[in-house]
Design a protein around this motif. Structure first.
Motif, PDB file in Angstrom:
ATOM      1  N   ARG A   1       0.826  -1.216   0.000  1.00 41.72           N
ATOM      2  CA  ARG A   1       0.000   0.000   0.000  1.00 41.72           C
ATOM      3  C   ARG A   1       0.861   1.268   0.000  1.00 41.72           C
ATOM      4  NH1 ARG A   1      -4.703  -1.747   4.390  1.00 41.72           N
ATOM      5  NH2 ARG A   1      -5.893  -3.086   2.949  1.00 41.72           N
ATOM      6  N   ILE A   2       1.868   1.291   0.869  1.00 42.57           N
ATOM      7  CA  ILE A   2       2.722   2.474   0.938  1.00 42.57           C
ATOM      8  C   ILE A   2       3.472   2.676  -0.378  1.00 42.57           C
ATOM      9  CG2 ILE A   2       4.788   3.433   2.025  1.00 42.57           C
ATOM     10  CD1 ILE A   2       2.354   3.746   3.758  1.00 42.57           C
ATOM     11  N   ALA A   3       4.029   1.591  -0.938  1.00 40.74           N
ATOM     12  CA  ALA A   3       4.765   1.707  -2.200  1.00 40.74           C
ATOM     13  C   ALA A   3       3.847   2.147  -3.327  1.00 40.74           C
ATOM     14  CB  ALA A   3       5.425   0.370  -2.548  1.00 40.74           C
ATOM     15  N   GLY A   4       2.606   1.650  -3.314  1.00 42.02           N
ATOM     16  CA  GLY A   4       1.662   2.038  -4.361  1.00 42.02           C
ATOM     17  C   GLY A   4       1.346   3.523  -4.342  1.00 42.02           C
ATOM     18  N   VAL A   5       1.076   4.048  -3.159  1.00 38.26           N
ATOM     19  CA  VAL A   5       0.740   5.479  -3.089  1.00 38.26           C
ATOM     20  C   VAL A   5       1.979   6.336  -3.347  1.00 38.26           C
ATOM     21  CG1 VAL A   5       1.082   5.850  -0.596  1.00 38.26           C
ATOM     22  CG2 VAL A   5      -0.636   7.170  -1.830  1.00 38.26           C
ATOM     23  N   MET A   6       3.163   5.863  -2.932  1.00 40.90           N
ATOM     24  CA  MET A   6       4.379   6.615  -3.204  1.00 40.90           C
ATOM     25  C   MET A   6       4.702   6.639  -4.696  1.00 40.90           C
ATOM     26  SD  MET A   6       5.353   8.044  -0.482  1.00 40.90           S
ATOM     27  CE  MET A   6       6.903   8.668  -1.115  1.00 40.90           C
ATOM     28  N   ASN A   7       4.386   5.570  -5.406  1.00 48.52           N
ATOM     29  CA  ASN A   7       4.557   5.593  -6.859  1.00 48.52           C
ATOM     30  C   ASN A   7       3.674   6.657  -7.493  1.00 48.52           C
ATOM     31  OD1 ASN A   7       6.500   3.608  -6.992  1.00 48.52           O
ATOM     32  ND2 ASN A   7       5.091   1.950  -7.504  1.00 48.52           N
ATOM     33  N   GLU A   8       2.463   6.776  -6.976  1.00 48.41           N
ATOM     34  CA  GLU A   8       1.569   7.807  -7.500  1.00 48.41           C
ATOM     35  C   GLU A   8       2.077   9.206  -7.148  1.00 48.41           C
ATOM     36  OE1 GLU A   8      -1.118   7.454  -9.579  1.00 48.41           O
ATOM     37  OE2 GLU A   8      -0.187   5.468  -9.700  1.00 48.41           O
ATOM     38  N   MET A   9       2.635   9.366  -5.963  1.00 47.76           N
ATOM     39  CA  MET A   9       3.212  10.657  -5.573  1.00 47.76           C
ATOM     40  C   MET A   9       4.391  11.000  -6.474  1.00 47.76           C
ATOM     41  SD  MET A   9       1.469  11.871  -2.942  1.00 47.76           S
ATOM     42  CE  MET A   9       2.517  12.899  -1.938  1.00 47.76           C
ATOM     43  N   SER A  10       5.204  10.000  -6.802  1.00 55.34           N
ATOM     44  CA  SER A  10       6.330  10.237  -7.706  1.00 55.34           C
ATOM     45  C   SER A  10       5.832  10.678  -9.078  1.00 55.34           C
ATOM     46  CB  SER A  10       7.182   8.959  -7.835  1.00 55.34           C
ATOM     47  OG  SER A  10       7.756   8.608  -6.606  1.00 55.34           O
ATOM     48  N   SER A  11       4.774  10.024  -9.547  1.00 53.00           N
ATOM     49  CA  SER A  11       4.197  10.408 -10.842  1.00 53.00           C
ATOM     50  C   SER A  11       3.690  11.838 -10.807  1.00 53.00           C
ATOM     51  CB  SER A  11       3.055   9.457 -11.209  1.00 53.00           C
ATOM     52  OG  SER A  11       3.531   8.141 -11.418  1.00 53.00           O
ATOM     53  N   ALA A  12       3.137  12.237  -9.672  1.00 53.63           N
ATOM     54  CA  ALA A  12       2.621  13.596  -9.546  1.00 53.63           C
ATOM     55  C   ALA A  12       3.726  14.635  -9.668  1.00 53.63           C
ATOM     56  CB  ALA A  12       1.896  13.766  -8.209  1.00 53.63           C
ATOM     57  N   MET A  13       4.961  14.228  -9.334  1.00 54.13           N
ATOM     58  CA  MET A  13       6.102  15.134  -9.441  1.00 54.13           C
ATOM     59  C   MET A  13       6.906  14.900 -10.718  1.00 54.13           C
ATOM     60  SD  MET A  13       6.139  17.246  -6.935  1.00 54.13           S
ATOM     61  CE  MET A  13       7.812  17.875  -7.033  1.00 54.13           C
ATOM     62  N   GLY A  14       6.394  14.026 -11.590  1.00 54.96           N
ATOM     63  CA  GLY A  14       7.093  13.765 -12.844  1.00 54.96           C
ATOM     64  C   GLY A  14       8.368  12.966 -12.677  1.00 54.96           C
TER      65      GLY A  14
ATOM     66  N   HIS B   1      10.518   9.155 -11.707  1.00 58.38           N
ATOM     67  CA  HIS B   1      10.408   7.714 -11.872  1.00 58.38           C
ATOM     68  C   HIS B   1       9.637   7.138 -10.691  1.00 58.38           C
ATOM     69  CE1 HIS B   1      13.217   7.849 -15.179  1.00 58.38           C
ATOM     70  NE2 HIS B   1      14.180   8.360 -14.413  1.00 58.38           N
ATOM     71  N   ASP B   2       9.098   5.942 -10.882  1.00 62.37           N
ATOM     72  CA  ASP B   2       8.400   5.287  -9.782  1.00 62.37           C
ATOM     73  C   ASP B   2       9.285   5.196  -8.548  1.00 62.37           C
ATOM     74  OD1 ASP B   2       6.058   4.923 -11.120  1.00 62.37           O
ATOM     75  OD2 ASP B   2       6.301   2.774 -11.471  1.00 62.37           O
TER      76      ASP B   2
END
Length: 390
Positions: free
Chosen positions: A338-351, A353-354
């Motif tokens: 769960r944490i890795a999934g939401v952090m991947n989305e946060m990374s995407s929000a900042m442009g 890499h995952d």
């Protein structure tokens, strides 16, 4: 309370919350692991490795000493690491029992055997980046109660040491690697442009300084915790026989690429190259997830409140379904997903890499559970003076 919640609420240094990552100055403001002074009130700060915490400091009774703010001058006194005033900018303190004229370096800095030529300005910048990553690693190793002893000054036979080398024209290549407790790191890996170029050329989804430190120290702990112990046979059944010709495996990997089915069995493509690399890659990923979960818990992030559902792992995915830590481990893996999934989305929000560009196949989860069991079994008493054979 779930098994994972109980897992994360164990005292620091136990199997649960290994390394707290949130700290506050005496003035009440948030301070961070790398800080040596509070940016709000200007109070000096120092990290005490045995307490796994960053503290506000008061001058001690003796010149050049410090004590934890508010504890009084009769409390234990600490000294700044000698690298506080060097390019390493170390904010760690030398513990009272180590504070002698012969020991001027902190627990992390005394692991250094060779440091770069600091007369070159670029080397100072690169070494600082290396040392910051190393301090993060060493603090986690201490938090997990793993033995951390200097091969240079504390345990010549079983200790750990680092050589930071810079490539020199006309001389052999500097290869990052481990050999009998000596970890060599190519200083160029601290150059973001160089490291990213190599990452792209090698087709790697992830390449960081901290990742290098975690991977290479995995080789060290294989020799310390697995080789010659009752864990070795189980390790060979799970990861493969480490006696396989490493040079031949490396040559095949670079000429033919990784196994076509590596995604079904390994945590990364490189892990499929040889059993030693499978262990080291799995070890690094175990440290990744433990530190990330420690950080999330330290800042009050609750995995159960993250709106991401992941396919659950089950008892059949464990290395040992009968292990008493199995349930808590599976819940930890769910929290990680769960944490890795939401952090991947946060990374995407900042442009970017995952944050975690990997998918854990079930066989890799069993390997992580094996590592978890090994780490959990390391005796907690007198960790620095043991040969650490479980």
């Amino acid at each position: 309370m779930t098994a994972f919640e109980a897992f994360m609420q164990l005292p620091s240094g136990a199997v649960g919350l290994g390394t707290p990552r949130a700290y506050r100055c005496g003035c009440g403001r948030q301070i961070f692991f790398r800080n040596s002074r509070c940016l709000s009130c200007g109070t000096p700060l120092g990290y005490v490795p045995s307490r796994l915490a960053l503290y506000s400091l008061d001058p001690g009774f003796a010149p050049g000493t410090w004590c934890i703010a508010g504890s009084g001058k009769t409390s234990p006194s600490f000294r700044r690491c000698a690298n506080f005033t060097t390019a390493a900018a170390c904010n760690w303190l030398v513990e009272p029992e180590d504070s002698s004229p012969q020991q001027s370096l902190c627990k992390a800095c005394r692991l250094n055997r060779i440091i770069p030529d600091l007369s070159q300005g670029e080397n100072q910048v690169l070494w600082l980046r290396m040392e910051r990553a190393k301090r993060r690693l060493v603090s986690q190793l201490i938090g997990l109660r793993l033995p951390v002893a200097s091969k240079v000054s504390e345990d010549v036979e079983h200790g750990l040491a680092y050589d930071f080398l810079r490539p020199t024209p006309g001389r052999p290549r500097v290869m990052t690697g481990h050999h009998h407790g000596i970890i060599t790191l190519n200083l160029d890996e601290a150059n973001d442009a160089v490291r990213e170029r190599v990452r792209v050329e090698m087709g790697e989804p992830y390449r960081t300084l901290l990742g290098h430190f975690r991977h290479e120290v995995g080789h060290y702990y294989w020799g310390l915790l697995i080789e010659g112990t009752h864990w070795q046979d189980a390790s060979r059944r799970l990861f493969g026989d480490e006696r396989l010709d490493y040079a031949a495996a490396l040559k095949a990997n670079y000429e033919q690429g990784p196994r076509p089915d590596w995604r079904q069995h390994f945590v990364s493509a490189y892990a499929s190259m040889h059993p030693w690399e499978d262990w080291a890659e799995s070890w690094a990923h175990y440290l990744h997830l433990r530190d990330t979960l420690d950080t999330a818990a330290s800042f009050g992030i609750q995995p159960g409140q993250v709106g991401i559902e992941a396919e659950p792992f089950c008892d059949a995915d464990l290395w040992d379904p009968k292990a008493p830590n199995g349930r808590a481990f599976l819940e930890m893996m769910q929290a990680w997903s769960r944490i890795a999934g939401v952090m991947n989305e946060m990374s995407s929000a900042m442009g970017q890499h995952d944050f975690y560009p990997f998918v854990l196949p079930r066989p890799a989860v069993a390997k992580l559970h094996f590592i978890h069991c090994v780490v959990s079994a390391v005796p907690a008493v007198d960790a620095e003076r043991r040969t650490c054979r479980p």
